[in-house]
Motif scaffolding. Sequence first.
Motif, PDB file in Angstrom:
ATOM      1  N   GLU A  90       7.336  14.226  -0.179  1.00  0.00           N
ATOM      2  CA  GLU A  90       8.286  13.703   0.804  1.00  0.00           C
ATOM      3  C   GLU A  90       8.075  12.195   0.915  1.00  0.00           C
ATOM      4  O   GLU A  90       6.957  11.751   1.150  1.00  0.00           O
ATOM      5  CB  GLU A  90       8.054  14.337   2.178  1.00  0.00           C
ATOM      6  N   PHE A  91       9.159  11.436   0.728  1.00  0.00           N
ATOM      7  CA  PHE A  91       9.110   9.991   0.950  1.00  0.00           C
ATOM      8  C   PHE A  91       9.594   9.764   2.382  1.00  0.00           C
ATOM      9  O   PHE A  91      10.752  10.040   2.704  1.00  0.00           O
ATOM     10  CB  PHE A  91       9.970   9.265  -0.082  1.00  0.00           C
ATOM     11  N   VAL A  92       8.688   9.309   3.234  1.00  0.00           N
ATOM     12  CA  VAL A  92       8.912   9.277   4.675  1.00  0.00           C
ATOM     13  C   VAL A  92       9.067   7.820   5.137  1.00  0.00           C
ATOM     14  O   VAL A  92       8.107   7.047   5.092  1.00  0.00           O
ATOM     15  CB  VAL A  92       7.732   9.954   5.415  1.00  0.00           C
ATOM     16  N   GLU A  93      10.267   7.467   5.578  1.00  0.00           N
ATOM     17  CA  GLU A  93      10.559   6.102   6.037  1.00  0.00           C
ATOM     18  C   GLU A  93       9.592   5.660   7.137  1.00  0.00           C
ATOM     19  O   GLU A  93       9.133   4.526   7.153  1.00  0.00           O
ATOM     20  CB  GLU A  93      11.998   5.991   6.548  1.00  0.00           C
ATOM     21  N   SER A  94       9.276   6.548   8.066  1.00  0.00           N
ATOM     22  CA  SER A  94       8.451   6.173   9.219  1.00  0.00           C
ATOM     23  C   SER A  94       6.995   5.878   8.841  1.00  0.00           C
ATOM     24  O   SER A  94       6.249   5.340   9.654  1.00  0.00           O
ATOM     25  CB  SER A  94       8.509   7.252  10.298  1.00  0.00           C
ATOM     26  N   LEU A  95       6.571   6.190   7.618  1.00  0.00           N
ATOM     27  CA  LEU A  95       5.205   5.876   7.195  1.00  0.00           C
ATOM     28  C   LEU A  95       5.065   4.443   6.697  1.00  0.00           C
ATOM     29  O   LEU A  95       3.957   3.983   6.445  1.00  0.00           O
ATOM     30  CB  LEU A  95       4.730   6.858   6.112  1.00  0.00           C
ATOM     31  N   TYR A  96       6.180   3.735   6.572  1.00  0.00           N
ATOM     32  CA  TYR A  96       6.129   2.334   6.151  1.00  0.00           C
ATOM     33  C   TYR A  96       5.485   1.523   7.272  1.00  0.00           C
ATOM     34  O   TYR A  96       6.017   1.430   8.376  1.00  0.00           O
ATOM     35  CB  TYR A  96       7.541   1.818   5.841  1.00  0.00           C
ATOM     36  N   HIS A  97       4.316   0.972   7.009  1.00  0.00           N
ATOM     37  CA  HIS A  97       3.527   0.207   7.986  1.00  0.00           C
ATOM     38  C   HIS A  97       3.350   0.959   9.306  1.00  0.00           C
ATOM     39  O   HIS A  97       3.399   0.357  10.386  1.00  0.00           O
ATOM     40  CB  HIS A  97       4.121  -1.191   8.214  1.00  0.00           C
ATOM     41  N   ALA A  98       3.101   2.255   9.211  1.00  0.00           N
ATOM     42  CA  ALA A  98       2.925   3.095  10.393  1.00  0.00           C
ATOM     43  C   ALA A  98       1.564   2.868  11.040  1.00  0.00           C
ATOM     44  O   ALA A  98       0.583   2.534  10.372  1.00  0.00           O
ATOM     45  CB  ALA A  98       3.061   4.568  10.008  1.00  0.00           C
ATOM     46  N   SER A  99       1.519   3.099  12.338  1.00  0.00           N
ATOM     47  CA  SER A  99       0.252   3.063  13.069  1.00  0.00           C
ATOM     48  C   SER A  99      -0.557   4.309  12.699  1.00  0.00           C
ATOM     49  O   SER A  99       0.005   5.316  12.244  1.00  0.00           O
ATOM     50  CB  SER A  99       0.519   3.061  14.571  1.00  0.00           C
TER      51      SER A  99
END
Length: 172
Positions: free
Chosen positions: A83-92
Amino acid sequence: MTPAGHRRLILTRHAKSSWDDPDMQDQDRPLNRRGRRAALELGEWLHSRGYEPDQVLCSAAQRTRETWAGIKAAPLEVTPSVEFVESLYHASPDLMLRALQTAKGDCVMMVGHNPGIGELARMLPMRAPNDPDFGRYPTAATLVLDFQVPDWADVRAGQGSVLDFFVPSGRD
């Protein structure tokens, strides 16, 4: 292979990216040559140790996608769901932990960015690995942890047992 009642986590920071085009959007930056070599080396290392994910949660940024592509180019025996997850881009680290707590695989790999991935790596183990690179979590750094929990929803900070920590030879 993870033991019954255990969950295994592979936390990977993306490999070295290219800064050749200073006008390029950050999330569009590809890997450079060293990064591509490191991703393949990491895939070979994972395979040699039997650390093969059955689920991958990967930031949707270009450099994380390319890191995963390099890893899977190694002779992995398992074909994971990815899964390519947008929200993991520079996620806390908290957001990354919440994403992990919804995972379904027995062995999950997360591919992300610093500072979040390094902070999550420091947050999850009972004891940190004795490695001078662990604190800075350089590109392609990978931590492998086991959790004695029946479900990812049960994972909390300070619960993980460190199995391994690896940084490919092309360090930065």
